[in-house]
Design a protein around this motif. Structure first.
Motif, PDB file in Angstrom:
ATOM      1  N   TYR A  64      73.235  45.611 -17.453  1.00 31.37           N
ATOM      2  CA  TYR A  64      73.676  46.973 -17.285  1.00 31.37           C
ATOM      3  C   TYR A  64      74.844  47.445 -17.482  1.00 31.37           C
ATOM      4  O   TYR A  64      75.969  48.769 -17.738  1.00 31.37           O
ATOM      5  CB  TYR A  64      73.787  47.555 -15.797  1.00 31.37           C
ATOM      6  CG  TYR A  64      72.176  47.442 -15.451  1.00 31.37           C
ATOM      7  CD1 TYR A  64      71.251  48.164 -16.208  1.00 31.37           C
ATOM      8  CD2 TYR A  64      71.854  46.644 -13.710  1.00 31.37           C
ATOM      9  CE1 TYR A  64      70.061  48.824 -15.761  1.00 31.37           C
ATOM     10  CE2 TYR A  64      70.379  46.811 -13.335  1.00 31.37           C
ATOM     11  CZ  TYR A  64      69.665  48.058 -13.826  1.00 31.37           C
ATOM     12  OH  TYR A  64      68.499  48.143 -13.961  1.00 31.37           O
ATOM     13  N   GLY A  65      76.126  46.428 -17.587  1.00 37.55           N
ATOM     14  CA  GLY A  65      77.535  46.376 -18.107  1.00 37.55           C
ATOM     15  C   GLY A  65      77.911  47.289 -19.250  1.00 37.55           C
ATOM     16  O   GLY A  65      78.260  47.770 -19.341  1.00 37.55           O
ATOM     17  N   ALA A  66      76.734  46.980 -20.507  1.00 42.92           N
ATOM     18  CA  ALA A  66      76.545  46.702 -21.917  1.00 42.92           C
ATOM     19  C   ALA A  66      75.998  48.476 -22.271  1.00 42.92           C
ATOM     20  O   ALA A  66      76.836  48.879 -22.912  1.00 42.92           O
ATOM     21  CB  ALA A  66      76.004  46.293 -22.429  1.00 42.92           C
ATOM     22  N   LEU A  80      67.880  55.794 -14.888  1.00 44.91           N
ATOM     23  CA  LEU A  80      68.360  56.429 -13.416  1.00 44.91           C
ATOM     24  C   LEU A  80      67.043  57.278 -13.213  1.00 44.91           C
ATOM     25  O   LEU A  80      66.517  58.126 -11.530  1.00 44.91           O
ATOM     26  CB  LEU A  80      69.366  56.583 -13.254  1.00 44.91           C
ATOM     27  CG  LEU A  80      70.951  56.662 -13.612  1.00 44.91           C
ATOM     28  CD1 LEU A  80      71.632  56.886 -14.227  1.00 44.91           C
ATOM     29  CD2 LEU A  80      70.497  55.412 -12.730  1.00 44.91           C
ATOM     30  N   ALA A  81      65.843  57.870 -14.020  1.00 46.96           N
ATOM     31  CA  ALA A  81      64.903  59.391 -14.455  1.00 46.96           C
ATOM     32  C   ALA A  81      64.022  58.175 -12.911  1.00 46.96           C
ATOM     33  O   ALA A  81      63.665  59.026 -12.564  1.00 46.96           O
ATOM     34  CB  ALA A  81      64.734  58.954 -15.179  1.00 46.96           C
ATOM     35  N   TRP A  82      64.252  56.525 -13.986  1.00 52.24           N
ATOM     36  CA  TRP A  82      62.936  55.815 -12.982  1.00 52.24           C
ATOM     37  C   TRP A  82      63.353  55.190 -11.928  1.00 52.24           C
ATOM     38  O   TRP A  82      62.697  54.005 -11.450  1.00 52.24           O
ATOM     39  CB  TRP A  82      62.058  55.064 -14.082  1.00 52.24           C
ATOM     40  CG  TRP A  82      61.494  56.434 -15.170  1.00 52.24           C
ATOM     41  CD1 TRP A  82      61.760  56.709 -15.913  1.00 52.24           C
ATOM     42  CD2 TRP A  82      59.202  56.066 -15.013  1.00 52.24           C
ATOM     43  NE1 TRP A  82      60.467  56.962 -16.869  1.00 52.24           N
ATOM     44  CE2 TRP A  82      60.183  56.888 -15.539  1.00 52.24           C
ATOM     45  CE3 TRP A  82      59.233  55.525 -13.970  1.00 52.24           C
ATOM     46  CZ2 TRP A  82      58.629  57.793 -16.360  1.00 52.24           C
ATOM     47  CZ3 TRP A  82      57.568  56.031 -14.059  1.00 52.24           C
ATOM     48  CH2 TRP A  82      57.142  57.074 -15.687  1.00 52.24           C
ATOM     49  N   GLN A  83      63.995  55.132 -11.403  1.00 54.45           N
ATOM     50  CA  GLN A  83      64.903  54.367  -9.685  1.00 54.45           C
ATOM     51  C   GLN A  83      63.515  54.524  -9.568  1.00 54.45           C
ATOM     52  O   GLN A  83      63.679  53.358  -8.776  1.00 54.45           O
ATOM     53  CB  GLN A  83      66.227  54.958  -9.771  1.00 54.45           C
ATOM     54  CG  GLN A  83      66.848  56.170  -8.984  1.00 54.45           C
ATOM     55  CD  GLN A  83      67.779  56.606  -9.011  1.00 54.45           C
ATOM     56  OE1 GLN A  83      68.853  55.663  -8.393  1.00 54.45           O
ATOM     57  NE2 GLN A  83      68.688  57.903  -8.919  1.00 54.45           N
ATOM     58  N   GLY A  84      63.252  55.494  -8.647  1.00 57.71           N
ATOM     59  CA  GLY A  84      62.223  55.327  -7.384  1.00 57.71           C
ATOM     60  C   GLY A  84      60.919  54.597  -8.081  1.00 57.71           C
ATOM     61  O   GLY A  84      60.788  53.366  -7.356  1.00 57.71           O
ATOM     62  N   PRO A  85      60.300  54.430  -8.791  1.00 57.04           N
ATOM     63  CA  PRO A  85      58.937  53.464  -9.038  1.00 57.04           C
ATOM     64  C   PRO A  85      59.727  52.083  -9.438  1.00 57.04           C
ATOM     65  O   PRO A  85      59.237  51.071  -9.068  1.00 57.04           O
ATOM     66  CB  PRO A  85      58.315  53.506 -10.708  1.00 57.04           C
ATOM     67  CG  PRO A  85      59.525  55.137 -10.915  1.00 57.04           C
ATOM     68  CD  PRO A  85      60.237  55.733  -9.730  1.00 57.04           C
ATOM     69  N   LEU A  86      61.371  51.828 -10.052  1.00 55.01           N
ATOM     70  CA  LEU A  86      61.595  50.646  -9.836  1.00 55.01           C
ATOM     71  C   LEU A  86      62.103  50.260  -8.886  1.00 55.01           C
ATOM     72  O   LEU A  86      62.173  49.129  -9.021  1.00 55.01           O
ATOM     73  CB  LEU A  86      62.945  50.856 -11.114  1.00 55.01           C
ATOM     74  CG  LEU A  86      62.834  51.149 -12.701  1.00 55.01           C
ATOM     75  CD1 LEU A  86      64.368  51.606 -13.283  1.00 55.01           C
ATOM     76  CD2 LEU A  86      62.173  49.971 -13.590  1.00 55.01           C
ATOM     77  N   ALA A  87      62.731  51.203  -7.858  1.00 55.76           N
ATOM     78  CA  ALA A  87      62.608  50.690  -6.815  1.00 55.76           C
ATOM     79  C   ALA A  87      61.294  49.655  -5.921  1.00 55.76           C
ATOM     80  O   ALA A  87      61.353  49.205  -5.119  1.00 55.76           O
ATOM     81  CB  ALA A  87      63.226  51.511  -5.733  1.00 55.76           C
ATOM     82  N   LEU A 129      64.341  41.089 -11.331  1.00 56.74           N
ATOM     83  CA  LEU A 129      65.174  41.853  -9.574  1.00 56.74           C
ATOM     84  C   LEU A 129      65.786  43.106  -9.880  1.00 56.74           C
ATOM     85  O   LEU A 129      66.452  43.818  -9.025  1.00 56.74           O
ATOM     86  CB  LEU A 129      65.076  40.676  -8.463  1.00 56.74           C
ATOM     87  CG  LEU A 129      64.038  40.677  -7.354  1.00 56.74           C
ATOM     88  CD1 LEU A 129      64.054  39.005  -6.986  1.00 56.74           C
ATOM     89  CD2 LEU A 129      63.149  41.375  -7.263  1.00 56.74           C
ATOM     90  N   THR A 130      67.075  42.481 -10.415  1.00 54.44           N
ATOM     91  CA  THR A 130      67.946  42.432 -10.553  1.00 54.44           C
ATOM     92  C   THR A 130      68.455  43.730 -11.434  1.00 54.44           C
ATOM     93  O   THR A 130      68.684  45.426 -11.199  1.00 54.44           O
ATOM     94  CB  THR A 130      69.352  41.611 -11.316  1.00 54.44           C
ATOM     95  OG1 THR A 130      69.664  40.626 -10.323  1.00 54.44           O
ATOM     96  CG2 THR A 130      71.036  42.856 -10.893  1.00 54.44           C
ATOM     97  N   ALA A 131      67.066  44.064 -12.070  1.00 57.51           N
ATOM     98  CA  ALA A 131      67.351  45.130 -13.423  1.00 57.51           C
ATOM     99  C   ALA A 131      66.291  46.186 -12.583  1.00 57.51           C
ATOM    100  O   ALA A 131      66.190  48.053 -13.117  1.00 57.51           O
ATOM    101  CB  ALA A 131      65.996  44.681 -14.713  1.00 57.51           C
ATOM    102  N   GLY A 132      66.110  45.751 -11.151  1.00 59.03           N
ATOM    103  CA  GLY A 132      65.368  47.367 -10.613  1.00 59.03           C
ATOM    104  C   GLY A 132      66.136  47.428  -9.766  1.00 59.03           C
ATOM    105  O   GLY A 132      65.190  48.733  -8.435  1.00 59.03           O
ATOM    106  N   ASN A 133      67.469  47.592 -10.323  1.00 61.61           N
ATOM    107  CA  ASN A 133      68.183  48.491  -9.322  1.00 61.61           C
ATOM    108  C   ASN A 133      69.087  49.504 -10.294  1.00 61.61           C
ATOM    109  O   ASN A 133      70.978  49.071 -10.954  1.00 61.61           O
ATOM    110  CB  ASN A 133      69.357  47.464  -8.445  1.00 61.61           C
ATOM    111  CG  ASN A 133      70.235  48.472  -7.613  1.00 61.61           C
ATOM    112  OD1 ASN A 133      69.903  49.377  -7.786  1.00 61.61           O
ATOM    113  ND2 ASN A 133      70.932  47.733  -7.436  1.00 61.61           N
ATOM    114  N   PRO A 134      68.688  50.135 -10.585  1.00 59.94           N
ATOM    115  CA  PRO A 134      69.657  51.203 -12.120  1.00 59.94           C
ATOM    116  C   PRO A 134      70.675  51.749 -11.064  1.00 59.94           C
ATOM    117  O   PRO A 134      71.836  51.599 -12.323  1.00 59.94           O
ATOM    118  CB  PRO A 134      69.082  52.243 -12.428  1.00 59.94           C
ATOM    119  CG  PRO A 134      67.427  52.191 -11.450  1.00 59.94           C
ATOM    120  CD  PRO A 134      67.717  50.401 -10.246  1.00 59.94           C
ATOM    121  N   GLN A 135      71.121  51.912 -10.112  1.00 55.52           N
ATOM    122  CA  GLN A 135      72.294  52.386  -9.359  1.00 55.52           C
ATOM    123  C   GLN A 135      73.647  51.817 -10.235  1.00 55.52           C
ATOM    124  O   GLN A 135      74.519  51.475  -9.876  1.00 55.52           O
ATOM    125  CB  GLN A 135      72.585  52.300  -7.776  1.00 55.52           C
ATOM    126  CG  GLN A 135      71.098  53.148  -7.770  1.00 55.52           C
ATOM    127  CD  GLN A 135      71.501  54.727  -7.894  1.00 55.52           C
ATOM    128  OE1 GLN A 135      72.837  54.997  -7.839  1.00 55.52           O
ATOM    129  NE2 GLN A 135      70.957  55.746  -8.096  1.00 55.52           N
TER     130      GLN A 135
END
Length: 221
Positions: A64-66, A80-87, A129-135
């Motif tokens: 995510y930093g990259a 960010l557009a798919w953050q709901g399904p990812l969550a 798990l961590t990739a599922g948090n685009p925030q």
């Protein structure tokens, strides 16, 4: 003149690396679901599985930093557009892991060989798990803004790469210390009954984090 420029570039890269190192530590240290998983697996499965659990989070954070550092706007916009399904996906995985933790037997009672392959599985699970948090992308964008930078185009590729490397190593260093400390100081010193209740307590809290993530994904909170 060239030597002075090289020296300035080196100093800038070192500063970015140190900033990333501290930021990676700050990201990893708060006790959340990944921290609980790391502690529980270090106790039950040993250092290797515990550290692999944390290392997966470090890799995802660095990814995510990259994305933020190198200005991959299309990628960040998609995430960010798919953050709901990812969550929802991440929350479901957390609930599953929480239930699995509740039901797991202490390592002393487990069948021989039943832990084979666990480091790879533990690593892959926490990457997801961590990739599922685009925030997290927004967190890195805020970091760059705080440094007066927008993307790697402003920072320079070398400085941006140093920042991302620092984030990864800072996060990985925390998981190394946590897994090593828990496995070295506590593993084998707790009774099977205590381990059983630690597993159940950690499982309940992890599942709770998962339910919160699902509620967030559904827009309920």
């Amino acid at each position: 003149m060239m030597a002075g420029a090289d020296l300035a570039l080196s100093a800038s890269g070192a500063s970015a690396f140190l900033t990333g190192l501290l930021f990676g530590l700050a990201l990893a240290m708060p006790v959340g679901p990944i921290g609980l998983l790391c502690i529980r697996r270090s106790l039950d499965d040993g250092f290797t599985v515990g550290f692999a659990t944390g290392l997966g989070a470090a890799v995802a954070d660095a990814g995510y930093g990259a994305v933020a550092a190198f200005g991959l706007t299309a990628v960040s916009a998609f995430l960010l557009a798919w953050q709901g399904p990812l969550a929802l996906l991440g929350g479901g995985l957390l609930v599953w892991l929480g239930v699995a933790s509740w039901r797991v037997r202490p390592a002393a009672d487990a069948a021989p060989g039943s832990r084979a392959g666990r480091p790879i599985a533990a690593f892959a699970q926490t990457v997801l798990l961590t990739a599922g948090n685009p925030q997290t992308v927004l967190t890195f964008v805020a970091l760059f803004a705080g440094l007066g930078l927008a993307t790697a185009a402003d920072a320079g590729w070398q400085r941006a790469a140093a920042l991302v490397l620092g984030v990864f190593l800072g996060s990985a260093a925390w998981w190394l210390v946590l897994a090593g400390g828990v496995a070295g100081l506590l593993r084998g010193r707790l009774s099977a009954v205590r381990m059983l209740w630690i597993n159940r307590g950690a499982g309940a809290v992890i599942a709770g984090f998962g339910l919160v993530a699902i509620a967030r994904g559904l827009g309920m909170i």
